[in-house]
Design a protein around this motif. Structure first.
Motif, short mmCIF file in Angstrom:
data_model
loop_
_atom_site.label_atom_id
_atom_site.label_comp_id
_atom_site.label_asym_id
_atom_site.label_seq_id
_atom_site.Cartn_x
_atom_site.Cartn_y
_atom_site.Cartn_z
N MET A 80 0.85 -1.19 0.00
CA MET A 80 0.00 0.00 0.00
C MET A 80 0.88 1.24 0.00
O MET A 80 1.90 1.29 0.67
N LYS A 81 0.46 2.23 -0.75
CA LYS A 81 1.12 3.53 -0.73
C LYS A 81 0.13 4.58 -0.25
O LYS A 81 -1.04 4.57 -0.65
N LEU A 82 0.60 5.46 0.60
CA LEU A 82 -0.19 6.61 1.05
C LEU A 82 0.56 7.87 0.66
O LEU A 82 1.75 8.01 0.97
N GLY A 83 -0.12 8.77 -0.01
CA GLY A 83 0.42 10.09 -0.30
C GLY A 83 -0.19 11.06 0.68
O GLY A 83 -1.41 11.21 0.74
N TRP A 84 0.63 11.69 1.50
CA TRP A 84 0.15 12.62 2.53
C TRP A 84 0.33 14.05 2.02
O TRP A 84 1.44 14.44 1.66
N VAL A 85 -0.74 14.82 2.01
CA VAL A 85 -0.74 16.18 1.49
C VAL A 85 -1.27 17.13 2.56
O VAL A 85 -2.33 16.87 3.15
N ARG A 86 -0.54 18.22 2.78
CA ARG A 86 -1.09 19.27 3.64
C ARG A 86 -1.91 20.20 2.76
O ARG A 86 -1.52 20.53 1.64
N HIS A 87 -3.05 20.64 3.26
CA HIS A 87 -3.93 21.55 2.52
C HIS A 87 -3.20 22.82 2.08
O HIS A 87 -2.16 23.18 2.63
N GLY A 88 -3.79 23.52 1.12
CA GLY A 88 -3.26 24.80 0.67
C GLY A 88 -3.45 25.89 1.71
O GLY A 88 -4.14 25.72 2.72
N LYS A 89 -2.87 27.03 1.41
CA LYS A 89 -2.85 28.15 2.36
C LYS A 89 -4.24 28.77 2.55
O LYS A 89 -5.06 28.81 1.63
N THR A 90 -4.47 29.27 3.76
CA THR A 90 -5.69 29.99 4.13
C THR A 90 -5.31 31.39 4.60
O THR A 90 -4.14 31.68 4.82
N GLU A 91 -6.31 32.22 4.81
CA GLU A 91 -6.03 33.56 5.36
C GLU A 91 -5.41 33.46 6.75
O GLU A 91 -4.53 34.25 7.09
N TRP A 92 -5.86 32.52 7.55
CA TRP A 92 -5.28 32.37 8.89
C TRP A 92 -3.83 31.91 8.81
O TRP A 92 -3.01 32.33 9.61
N ASN A 93 -3.49 31.04 7.84
CA ASN A 93 -2.08 30.69 7.64
C ASN A 93 -1.28 31.94 7.35
O ASN A 93 -0.20 32.16 7.91
N ALA A 94 -1.79 32.78 6.46
CA ALA A 94 -1.09 34.00 6.06
C ALA A 94 -0.89 34.94 7.25
O ALA A 94 0.12 35.64 7.32
N LEU A 95 -1.81 34.93 8.19
CA LEU A 95 -1.74 35.80 9.37
C LEU A 95 -0.99 35.15 10.53
O LEU A 95 -0.81 35.78 11.58
N GLY A 96 -0.57 33.90 10.37
CA GLY A 96 0.14 33.21 11.45
C GLY A 96 -0.77 32.75 12.58
O GLY A 96 -0.30 32.51 13.70
N LYS A 97 -2.07 32.62 12.30
CA LYS A 97 -3.02 32.17 13.32
C LYS A 97 -3.14 30.65 13.29
O LYS A 97 -3.18 30.05 12.21
N ILE A 98 -3.23 30.06 14.45
CA ILE A 98 -3.43 28.61 14.53
C ILE A 98 -4.91 28.31 14.26
O ILE A 98 -5.80 28.90 14.86
N GLN A 99 -5.14 27.39 13.33
CA GLN A 99 -6.50 27.05 12.93
C GLN A 99 -7.07 25.89 13.74
O GLN A 99 -8.24 25.93 14.12
N GLY A 100 -6.27 24.86 13.95
CA GLY A 100 -6.79 23.69 14.64
C GLY A 100 -8.02 23.16 13.94
O GLY A 100 -8.01 22.95 12.73
N GLN A 101 -9.10 22.98 14.66
CA GLN A 101 -10.33 22.44 14.08
C GLN A 101 -11.32 23.54 13.67
O GLN A 101 -12.44 23.24 13.26
N THR A 102 -10.88 24.81 13.75
CA THR A 102 -11.71 25.89 13.23
C THR A 102 -11.78 25.74 11.72
O THR A 102 -10.76 25.52 11.06
N ASP A 103 -12.97 25.85 11.14
CA ASP A 103 -13.19 25.51 9.73
C ASP A 103 -12.98 26.73 8.82
O ASP A 103 -13.90 27.50 8.59
N ILE A 104 -11.76 26.87 8.33
CA ILE A 104 -11.36 28.02 7.50
C ILE A 104 -11.18 27.56 6.06
O ILE A 104 -10.54 26.53 5.81
N PRO A 105 -11.69 28.31 5.06
CA PRO A 105 -11.52 27.91 3.66
C PRO A 105 -10.13 28.30 3.12
O PRO A 105 -9.42 29.10 3.71
N LEU A 106 -9.79 27.72 1.97
CA LEU A 106 -8.58 28.12 1.26
C LEU A 106 -8.71 29.58 0.81
O LEU A 106 -9.81 30.05 0.51
#
Length: 191
Positions: free
Chosen positions: A1-27
């Motif tokens: 089995m192969k698994l490809g692990w991908v981190r999601h693309g950037k969000t506004e909170w990523n750009a601001l340095g805010k931790i998102q955790g389970q808060t539901d923020i769009p790309l």
């Protein structure tokens, strides 16, 4: 089995340095472009994936959808076990706010967040279920930075401890009873 692990693309909170955790923020627009760049890389790769699955959080689902559409592969139902770590009161805070409230060791000083063990347990439950049911399957998994760091280091020994970048791409393969790293934290598609 192969698994490809991908981190999601950037969000506004990523750009601001805010931790998102389970808060539901769009790309954001950059995150959409990043997901498209990885999808294009994968479309031009000789290796083909069988399907893509993501956490149920919007930023991961959007990333997975962009990839699935471009590759023409099934987009499987989201799995809550792939969610980012729950960070409690830290969610939505900037680095300056975390330092002011909990000090420079905020990562360990704040105790209201989900433990490493809890993240690993739910992640390994997901991996073992797929391994037991579909050992020949090649699955792309779109998730989140803290979750991916825990999973990749739990599955594979000796990985570098670098920050898991937005839209990074890693591959692990199950061989002879253990997981092997094939590619780790790669962002060549963003260059």
């Amino acid at each position: 089995m192969k698994l490809g692990w991908v981190r999601h693309g950037k969000t506004e909170w990523n750009a601001l340095g805010k931790i998102q955790g389970q808060t539901d923020i769009p790309l954001n627009e950059e995150g959409i472009a990043q997901a498209s760049a990885l999808a294009e890389r994968l479309a031009n790769d000789e290796f083909k994936w069988d399907g893509v699955i993501s956490s149920d959080l919007m930023r991961a689902r959007e990333t997975a959808n962009i990839i699935a559409v471009r590759l023409g592969i099934p987009l499987l139902a989201p799995d809550i076990r792939l969610r980012e770590r729950y960070f409690g009161e830290i969610e939505g805070t900037s680095e300056a706010e975390r330092l002011a409230r909990w000090g420079e060791h905020w990562r360990t000083a704040y105790t209201g967040q989900e433990s490493d063990q809890s993240v690993r347990t739910r992640g390994l439950d997901f991996v073992n279920e797929w391994l037991g049911n579909s050992s020949a399957y090649k699955l792309l998994v779109v998730s989140h930075g803290s979750f991916l760091s825990q999973m990749l280091h739990t599955l594979c020994q000796g990985l570098d401890d670098s920050y898991i970048s937005n839209m990074s791409y890693s591959i692990v393969e199950y061989q002879e009873g253990q997981w092997q790293s094939v590619l780790h934290n790669c962002t060549l598609h963003l260059k």
